[in-house]
Write an enzyme that holds these catalytic residues in place. Structure first.
Site, mmCIF file in Angstrom:
data_model
loop_
_atom_site.group_PDB
_atom_site.id
_atom_site.type_symbol
_atom_site.label_atom_id
_atom_site.label_comp_id
_atom_site.label_asym_id
_atom_site.label_seq_id
_atom_site.Cartn_x
_atom_site.Cartn_y
_atom_site.Cartn_z
ATOM 1 N N ARG A 77 45.573 38.686 57.711
ATOM 2 C CA ARG A 77 44.221 38.244 57.383
ATOM 3 C C ARG A 77 44.255 37.200 56.265
ATOM 4 N NH1 ARG A 77 41.698 44.106 56.270
ATOM 5 N NH2 ARG A 77 43.858 44.410 55.605
ATOM 6 N N LYS B 12 44.066 41.947 50.508
ATOM 7 C CA LYS B 12 44.700 43.146 49.977
ATOM 8 C C LYS B 12 45.067 42.987 48.508
ATOM 9 C CE LYS B 12 45.507 46.379 51.766
ATOM 10 N NZ LYS B 12 44.617 47.580 51.784
ATOM 11 N N TYR C 168 40.278 43.931 47.978
ATOM 12 C CA TYR C 168 40.481 45.371 48.101
ATOM 13 C C TYR C 168 41.569 45.757 47.107
ATOM 14 C CZ TYR C 168 37.854 45.418 52.507
ATOM 15 O OH TYR C 168 36.876 45.298 53.461
ATOM 16 N N HIS D 222 41.885 49.506 45.673
ATOM 17 C CA HIS D 222 42.285 50.897 45.879
ATOM 18 C C HIS D 222 43.115 51.415 44.707
ATOM 19 C CE1 HIS D 222 40.705 50.681 49.946
ATOM 20 N NE2 HIS D 222 41.436 49.602 50.173
ATOM 21 N N GLU E 46 35.915 47.646 47.711
ATOM 22 C CA GLU E 46 35.592 48.989 48.189
ATOM 23 C C GLU E 46 34.660 49.771 47.277
ATOM 24 O OE1 GLU E 46 39.401 49.514 45.798
ATOM 25 O OE2 GLU E 46 38.602 48.043 47.213
ATOM 26 N N ASP F 11 44.917 54.215 52.157
ATOM 27 C CA ASP F 11 44.745 53.284 51.041
ATOM 28 C C ASP F 11 44.305 53.993 49.769
ATOM 29 O OD1 ASP F 11 45.519 50.775 51.950
ATOM 30 O OD2 ASP F 11 43.621 50.438 52.967
#
Length: 361
Positions: free
Chosen positions: A15, A75, A94, A96, A118, A270
């Protein structure tokens, strides 16, 4: 504002954080967009398309990160990227962090302003930047799980929908949120016998209203999960507590009671995973065995379908990226409480309560 879009370097992550259309929209508002060379290739976007949209192409990651005031990623940074973090940088991705003490420590040490997709959360508790990837991961979980059930992959050789005169596979979905709903939809579409377990009765009623008699629902308790696990062929773990580590709802003792060759797919990996035996895997080696069952714990599942997931993600994130670029972080957060909830780390301090509880640095 100068906005940097690095090439993702996590294993099999194809991505990119911004489409050429998104770059064009930001440039039209007077912002400078810096795309690392080849960043969009995995999603089907050439460097030339970004140039047409007004972006600048940077030849290296060092240049992309170094010139940017805000770095927008898909990510979380991996260890090779920690050296790019600095105290005058805003990172939007993201993250996490509840399951990643190393990255949390790196962000704190660098003084970076870190905003996590998130944990951006609206007043009605929806997660607008997590939802599109939850949709993708939910649907992919059934694809991955059904493949792992094949005998050639080490599974029990069960076809989800069966055929006339044969049993359908029993699919258990733990967690009825966005990912769980989309997993259930795909499993029902393939003809499986599907049960969803969730703690919220209103959510179970919503799922029954959508799927009718095609779906069985159960209230989540350790006893109920243990009973359903014992007869399941495929288990999808899609439990989410925003910002916090996922609760471990499936114990190794439960897994030991399962049918040989059964499969468990942990969408929550994740955030640490919701199965006791879970550990992150990659597409290079996606599965491992626990007792006689197969665990599938790929930590970036949507990265396998970048032509879909990049567009879905950019559609959701672009308004927030635009707001930060137009106003700066402080003003944008003041104008939008949902965006403000995305802040996880700033000036060496963990600002998100759930992350702080999971990572007491």
């Amino acid at each position: 504002m100068r906005i940097g879009i690095p090439r993702e370097i996590k294993n099999n992550e194809n991505r990119v954080a911004l489409t050429p259309a998104g770059a064009d929209a930001l440039v039209r508002r007077g912002h400078e967009v810096i795309i690392q060379q080849g960043a969009g290739r995995g999603s089907g976007f050439s460097d030339d398309e970004y140039v047409i949209g007004g972006a600048h192409i940077a030849s290296t990651a060092e240049e992309t990160w170094g010139r940017a005031e805000m770095v927008v990623k898909v990510k979380e940074p991996i260890r090779a990227e920690y050296g790019f973090l600095r105290d005058d940088l805003l990172l939007f991705a993201y993250l996490h962090l509840a399951a990643d003490s190393d990255l949390t420590g790196a962000l704190v040490a660098a003084g970076t302003t870190a905003v996590a997709y998130e944990t951006v959360q609206t007043a009605d508790r929806t997660l607008p930047l997590l939802a599109p990837m939850s949709e993708v991961a939910g649907r992919l979980s059934i694809v991955a799980g059904s493949n792992a059930l094949l005998s050639a992959a080490g599974g029990r050789g069960q076809l989800l929908g069966g055929v006339a005169g044969t049993p359908r596979a029993k699919v258990l979905v733990i967690g009825g949120g966005v990912a769980g709903e989309h997993a259930a939809a795909n499993a029902i579409g393939l003809g499986a016998d599907v049960t969803v377990v969730d703690i919220a009765l209103p959510r179970l009623r919503q799922l029954e209203a959508r799927f009718g008699s095609a779906l069985t629902t159960r209230t989540s308790t350790p006893y109920e999960i243990a009973e359903q696990i014992r007869v399941a062929d495929l288990v999808i773990g899609s439990v989410l507590v925003p910002g916090a580590a996922a609760p471990r709802l499936v114990t190794d003792e439960m897994v030991a009671t399962m049918k040989p060759g059964s499969v468990l797919v942990d969408i929550a990996i994740d955030q640490g995973g919701c199965f006791q035996g879970s550990r992150p895997t990659t597409y290079d080696a996606p599965t491992f065995r626990v007792h006689e069952s197969i665990f599938y714990c790929v930590a970036n599942m949507p990265g396998a379908v970048p032509h879909t997931s990049t567009r879905a993600l950019s559609n959701a994130t672009l308004p927030y990226v635009t707001a930060i670029a137009d106003l700066g972080w402080d003003a944008a957060a003041e104008c939008d409480p949902a965006l403000a909830r995305g802040l996880n780390v700033r000036s060496g301090v963990i600002t998100n309560e759930e992350v702080r509880a999971s990572q007491p640095i």
